[in-house]
Design an enzyme around this catalytic site. Structure first.
Site, PDB file in Angstrom:
ATOM      1  N   ILE A  12       3.296  -2.913   4.348  1.00 32.16           N
ATOM      2  CA  ILE A  12       3.825  -1.582   4.639  1.00 32.16           C
ATOM      3  C   ILE A  12       3.219  -1.029   5.918  1.00 32.16           C
ATOM      4  CG2 ILE A  12       4.030   0.779   3.775  1.00 32.16           C
ATOM      5  CD1 ILE A  12       3.908  -0.374   0.932  1.00 32.16           C
ATOM      6  N   ASP A  49     -13.814  -0.400   7.268  1.00 36.15           N
ATOM      7  CA  ASP A  49     -13.903  -0.890   5.899  1.00 36.15           C
ATOM      8  C   ASP A  49     -14.023   0.337   5.011  1.00 36.15           C
ATOM      9  OD1 ASP A  49     -14.525  -1.946   3.436  1.00 36.15           O
ATOM     10  OD2 ASP A  49     -15.939  -3.426   4.206  1.00 36.15           O
ATOM     11  N   ALA A  70      -4.987   1.660   2.560  1.00 33.92           N
ATOM     12  CA  ALA A  70      -6.064   0.683   2.364  1.00 33.92           C
ATOM     13  C   ALA A  70      -6.423   0.554   0.896  1.00 33.92           C
ATOM     14  CB  ALA A  70      -7.295   1.104   3.163  1.00 33.92           C
ATOM     15  N   TYR A 138      -6.835  -1.599 -11.814  1.00 35.12           N
ATOM     16  CA  TYR A 138      -6.148  -1.238 -10.570  1.00 35.12           C
ATOM     17  C   TYR A 138      -5.365   0.059 -10.750  1.00 35.12           C
ATOM     18  CZ  TYR A 138      -2.699  -1.809  -6.758  1.00 35.12           C
ATOM     19  OH  TYR A 138      -1.881  -1.627  -5.661  1.00 35.12           O
ATOM     20  N   ASN A 167       7.590  -2.185  -6.877  1.00 37.40           N
ATOM     21  CA  ASN A 167       7.266  -3.510  -6.349  1.00 37.40           C
ATOM     22  C   ASN A 167       7.913  -3.716  -4.980  1.00 37.40           C
ATOM     23  OD1 ASN A 167       6.920  -3.573  -9.331  1.00 37.40           O
ATOM     24  ND2 ASN A 167       6.198  -5.635  -8.901  1.00 37.40           N
TER      25      ASN A 167
END
Length: 331
Positions: A12, A49, A70, A138, A167
């Site tokens: 994306i 990060d 992220a 998750y 999805n």
């Protein structure tokens, strides 16, 4: 006007970089590793990060819209080590929000998960009013970030919205993570490799093309003070077996299927109600699964031609956008 895309080197994020840069929007794009980056005069790459970065105040200077994409885990990797999932993704996001609350007028668009935050659906399609009972670490972490967005809005006026994306699929999806059944199956079909099918193939999912998702993200970024959560999907369910059948029709040959045991974190069916997306964003999906497969195969064929033509690059080029192996920090 400058947009910041945190986690810009995924499926994306790369597409979002392309779209925003074509619209003459200045883009700061972050990635953990400076490899295979999209190079464009409007895009400046930074190494970030999420788990450890502490330079948010400087990075957010002059930014009007922040797209938070992220995430270091997927459902299969989050469950074995949920503590790491929280530390890297949730704690990292809260650090970002702490800096964001000091940036007046900043709009935040967070990529949440419509496939995991709801858990086993009581009815289909699933609306945003459905109870959230995630069955994976998750999904729990994604939902935690949604709650923190709500908290920072209520306490500090931070203008954030969570998009619960179903999805998503498209070319350049990272196959090594095992994400994106449509893309994985299509790539295997083109290469005539066997594909792995978990369970009997009767799991139903809402497959949405990346171009539709990017349209929704841009719409969400442009509309200030529109709250969420907002489902983003096709609104139509397809089983894995149906995906295979449609790919075989598009490819003109059968796919070799290798059966694997079902995964414990996979709910039987997930299809999203996208009515709110139209009401609040003016967005509706436009790409059917058949059209999406057609586009996907065309891009993957170009990708494979690039692989055959050059061992140094594995990503197909797009007009005015090209790939580089390394980028200068802050370019």
């Amino acid at each position: 006007m400058t947009s910041l895309i945190v986690g810009a080197n995924g499926l994306i994020g790369r597409r979002l970089c392309e779209r925003l840069s074509r619209n003459s929007v200045g883009v700061i794009a972050t990635t953990r590793r400076m490899t295979d980056l999209l190079a464009h005069p409007q895009v400046r790459w930074k190494t970030v990060d999420l788990a450890a970065f502490d330079g948010w105040a400087k990075l957010l200077d002059g930014v009007k819209t922040l797209y938070h994409l992220a995430w270091s885990t997927i459902p299969a990797s989050a469950d074995p080590d949920p503590a790491r999932d929280i530390l890297e993704n949730v704690v990292g996001t809260v650090r970002m929000l702490e800096a964001a609350r000091h940036v007046p007028g900043l709009r935040i668009v967070f990529a949440s998960s419509g496939g995991s935050v709801y858990g086993a659906p009581e009815n289909l399609p699933v609306s945003e009013a459905h109870p959230t009972r995630p069955v994976s670490a998750y999904g729990i972490s994604k939902l935690m970030v949604e709650h923190y967005l709500d908290k920072y809005r209520a306490m500090y006026g931070v203008d954030g919205v969570a998009l619960r994306i179903s999805n998503c699929y498209g070319a350049r999806q990272q196959s090594q993570k095992g994400l994106g059944a449509v893309t994985l199956f299509a790539r295997a079909g083109l290469r005539r490799d066997p594909l792995k099918l978990f369970g009997a193939g009767d799991v139903v999912r809402d497959y949405v093309h990346v171009d539709d998702v990017v349209d929704a993200m841009i719409a969400a970024g442009a509309r200030r003070h529109v709250t969420g959560p907002i489902n983003i999907g096709s609104g139509v369910g397809h089983s894995l077996r149906e995906v295979i059948t449609r790919l075989e029709a598009a490819l003109g040959h059968p796919l070799e299927v290798q059966q694997a045991p079902p995964r414990i974190f996979d709910v039987a069916a997930s299809v999203l109600d996208v009515t709110r997306a139209y009401e609040r964003l003016g967005w509706t999906p436009t790409i059917s699964l058949d059209l999406g497969i057609e586009r996907l195969l065309a891009e993957l064929r170009s990708e494979l031609e690039t692989e055959c033509g050059s061992r140094s690059s594995s990503i197909a080029t797009i007009p005015s956008i090209f790939t580089v192996r390394k980028a200068i920090l802050g370019h």
